[in-house]
Design an enzyme around this catalytic site. Sequence first.
Site: not given
Ligand code: HEM
Length: 352
Positions: A64, A329
């Site tokens: 993202h 995260y």
């Molecule tokens: C094991 C499953 C998942 C992994 C490994 C993962 C991994 C990540 C990572 C590494 C980031 C960047 C975080 C940062 O640097 O602040 C991220 C952001 C994000 N993820 Fe996931 N994610 C997972 C599941 C999900 C699920 C289930 C959702 C939604 C229901 C989701 C929605 C988002 C969103 C909206 C962002 C953006 C957050 C922001 O604006 O900083 N993710 N994810």
Amino acid sequence: MVDKTSKPASHFASLAAIAAVLIVLVGAFAYTAGWLSPERLTPAKMVNVLAPASGPAPGFRRNHAKGICFTGSFDSTGAAADLSRAQLFAVGSYPVTGRFNLGTPDPKASDAMARVRGLSLRVQTPDGSEWRAAMIDAPFFPVSTPQAFYDLQRALADKRDPDAMKKFAAAHPEIGAFGKWASSAPFTASYAEDRYNGLNSFVFTNASGKDQVVRWSFVPLAQPENLTGDQLKARGDNFLAADIAQRVRTAPQRWTMLVTVANLGDPTADPSKAWPEDRRTVNAGTLVVKQIEAEPDGPCRDLNFDPTVLPAGMHVSDDPFPAARSAAYSVSFNRRTAEDKDYPHTGEGAQQ
Ligand code: HEM
């Protein structure tokens, strides 16, 4: 009298004790680092596998990565106060910092190419607590477990085995529903027109101590305009941020927060399974997006929208995702903040 003959033996015992302590310490370190169990899924591996073939974009979120920050409020109706004693559900208006984003690790990806759009929120309340959440527009997650999410990324990136995805789908048939959604759901013309779903299950605890498992969604008040593939491409690579900035300049944009309460037996540990449509829902309040903020070096830059940051009255359920997400995260956050020198504070690569 000093017993000279006992000296070498006691030296040896001391050295052996020190060696034993060192072995235990090194062993504990090696275990924690995953060296003793290379097959174990660690948060670092989870983040590594999200990187595109060309490598991660230094300084950016590891997923993202493209997005636009905003501020506004969460105006609570008070209707969810029966479910959770968290202050954010008491009638009132609470400040929000949030981020619209695209489900891609590439900060330069074209908006037209991103199938998944997201909404991240931090709501702060006067009691000093915070609620952080990150949602997506898909109605369910592609897979059932964090391990399957990792295996999916590996299969997608596997250049050597042309059948990698076929094999993955055979082992994880739940991905079929997501595939259908991804190939048939319309693309809307705006972040403002999308519904964002939390997908993971959490537990709400009310003032009497009663626990109930819930999920939540943010439902737009704006009417969706669905784009054809050609219309989508014609909008350009960065139309979403420009569109939301224009809309918010004209008027605040709103979403209703719907809390859905699980029935006994609903799948609470598996975000790939939607709950039946007839579940009880509560209109908890309205997200009001009032101002678009700078994405580079704006208020979202140093925010980690960790889904386990929850106020008293909300806690994690048996769903394994929030803990796995929190760990990943945090790795992503640590990497991107350590890469400050590579971050395009202004100019090329910094999206608005
Ligand atoms: C094991 C499953 C998942 C992994 C490994 C993962 C991994 C990540 C990572 C590494 C980031 C960047 C975080 C940062 O640097 O602040 C991220 C952001 C994000 N993820 Fe996931 N994610 C997972 C599941 C999900 C699920 C289930 C959702 C939604 C229901 C989701 C929605 C988002 C969103 C909206 C962002 C953006 C957050 C922001 O604006 O900083 N993710 N994810």
